[in-house]
Design an enzyme around this catalytic site. Structure first.
Site, PDB file in Angstrom:
ATOM      1  N   ILE A  16       0.843  -1.198   0.000  1.00 17.78           N
ATOM      2  CA  ILE A  16       0.000   0.000   0.000  1.00 17.78           C
ATOM      3  C   ILE A  16       0.877   1.246   0.000  1.00 17.78           C
ATOM      4  O   ILE A  16       1.992   1.233   0.522  1.00 17.78           O
ATOM      5  CB  ILE A  16      -0.977  -0.018   1.215  1.00 17.78           C
ATOM      6  CG1 ILE A  16      -2.099   0.995   1.027  1.00 17.78           C
ATOM      7  CG2 ILE A  16      -0.228   0.170   2.524  1.00 17.78           C
ATOM      8  CD1 ILE A  16      -3.268   0.803   2.003  1.00 17.78           C
ATOM      9  N   CYS A  17       0.363   2.309  -0.614  1.00 18.38           N
ATOM     10  CA  CYS A  17       1.029   3.615  -0.614  1.00 18.38           C
ATOM     11  C   CYS A  17      -0.054   4.678  -0.437  1.00 18.38           C
ATOM     12  O   CYS A  17      -1.079   4.416   0.173  1.00 18.38           O
ATOM     13  CB  CYS A  17       1.832   3.810  -1.900  1.00 18.38           C
ATOM     14  SG  CYS A  17       0.816   3.880  -3.395  1.00 18.38           S
ATOM     15  N   ARG A  18       0.159   5.857  -0.962  1.00 16.16           N
ATOM     16  CA  ARG A  18      -0.839   6.922  -0.822  1.00 16.16           C
ATOM     17  C   ARG A  18      -2.015   6.707  -1.760  1.00 16.16           C
ATOM     18  O   ARG A  18      -3.164   6.758  -1.349  1.00 16.16           O
ATOM     19  CB  ARG A  18      -0.205   8.299  -1.062  1.00 16.16           C
ATOM     20  CG  ARG A  18      -1.187   9.462  -0.884  1.00 16.16           C
ATOM     21  CD  ARG A  18      -0.547  10.824  -1.139  1.00 16.16           C
ATOM     22  NE  ARG A  18       0.067  10.921  -2.457  1.00 16.16           N
ATOM     23  CZ  ARG A  18      -0.583  11.174  -3.582  1.00 16.16           C
ATOM     24  NH1 ARG A  18      -1.885  11.356  -3.571  1.00 16.16           N
ATOM     25  NH2 ARG A  18       0.051  11.236  -4.728  1.00 16.16           N
ATOM     26  N   GLY A  27      -1.774   4.317  -4.807  1.00 14.98           N
ATOM     27  CA  GLY A  27      -1.738   3.078  -5.579  1.00 14.98           C
ATOM     28  C   GLY A  27      -0.645   2.995  -6.612  1.00 14.98           C
ATOM     29  O   GLY A  27      -0.402   1.923  -7.160  1.00 14.98           O
ATOM     30  N   MET A  46      -3.797   4.469   0.615  1.00 17.08           N
ATOM     31  CA  MET A  46      -4.313   4.999   1.871  1.00 17.08           C
ATOM     32  C   MET A  46      -5.444   5.993   1.643  1.00 17.08           C
ATOM     33  O   MET A  46      -6.342   6.111   2.477  1.00 17.08           O
ATOM     34  CB  MET A  46      -3.189   5.639   2.688  1.00 17.08           C
ATOM     35  CG  MET A  46      -2.241   4.637   3.340  1.00 17.08           C
ATOM     36  SD  MET A  46      -3.052   3.458   4.462  1.00 17.08           S
ATOM     37  CE  MET A  46      -3.696   4.552   5.722  1.00 17.08           C
TER      38      MET A  46
END
Length: 138
Positions: A95-97, A99, A124
C-alpha cells in the site's frame, strides 16, 4: 484366488476415486490462494485481518500522518535492498498513498521472488475514504 484379486482391485479403485473427489471438492480456502495484481481496500482489509502481511511503501512522514495499525513501513526507495524482510510464506499487500508506488513495490517484490503479492488499489486515500481504521504517529 480370483475373488480376492477382484476385491483388491475394487478397493484400489474406490480409494483412488475417493482421493480424486476429495481433492476436486476441497473448499476454496484450502486450495492455494491465487491473488490478482491489485485488490480493493476492502479486500485488503479482509486479507490483512486473515493474516496477510501489509507493507506500506510511503515515506516516514506520510506514515506518521496516518497508517494501518500492524502494517510494516519500508519506503519504496529502500524496498529492493530490504526485500528479504518481507515474508514469502503469506500474501503480501503493498500500500502507498494512491496506488502508484504500491504497484512498483509489488513488481520489485515479484522480481525478488515473492509470488503472493498484490497492490492495494487507491492506497491509503481509498482506505481512509472507505472509513477503515488508521493510526497516527511513528
Amino acid at each position: 484366488m480370483r475373488r480376492s484379486l477382484l476385491v483388491y482391485i475394487i478397493a484400489i479403485v474406490v480409494v483412488a476415486l475417493m482421493v480424486f473427489l476429495t481433492i476436486k471438492l476441497l473448499p476454496a480456502e484450502t486450495k492455494p490462494a491465487q491473488i490478482s495484481s491489485t485488490v480493493s481496500v476492502t479486500q485488503a482489509a479482509d486479507l490483512f485481518a486473515a493474516g496477510a502481511f501489509l507493507l506500506d511503501v510511503r515515506e516516514p512522514s506520510e506514515w506518521e500522518a496516518g497508517h494501518v495499525d500492524g502494517a510494516v513501513l519500508i519506503p519504496l526507495g529502500q524496498l529492493a535492498a530490504r526485500a528479504s524482510e518481507v515474508p514469502t510464506d503469506k500474501i503480501v499487500l503493498v500500500i502507498c498513498r494512491s496506488g502508484n508506488r504500491s504497484a512498483d513495490g509489488r513488481d520489485i517484490l515479484k522480481d525478488a521472488g515473492v509470488t503472493q503479492v498484490t497492490s492495494v488499489s487507491g492506497g491509503m486515500n481509498a482506505w481512509i475514504q472507505a472509513g477503515l481504521p488508521v493510526v497516527t504517529g511513528p
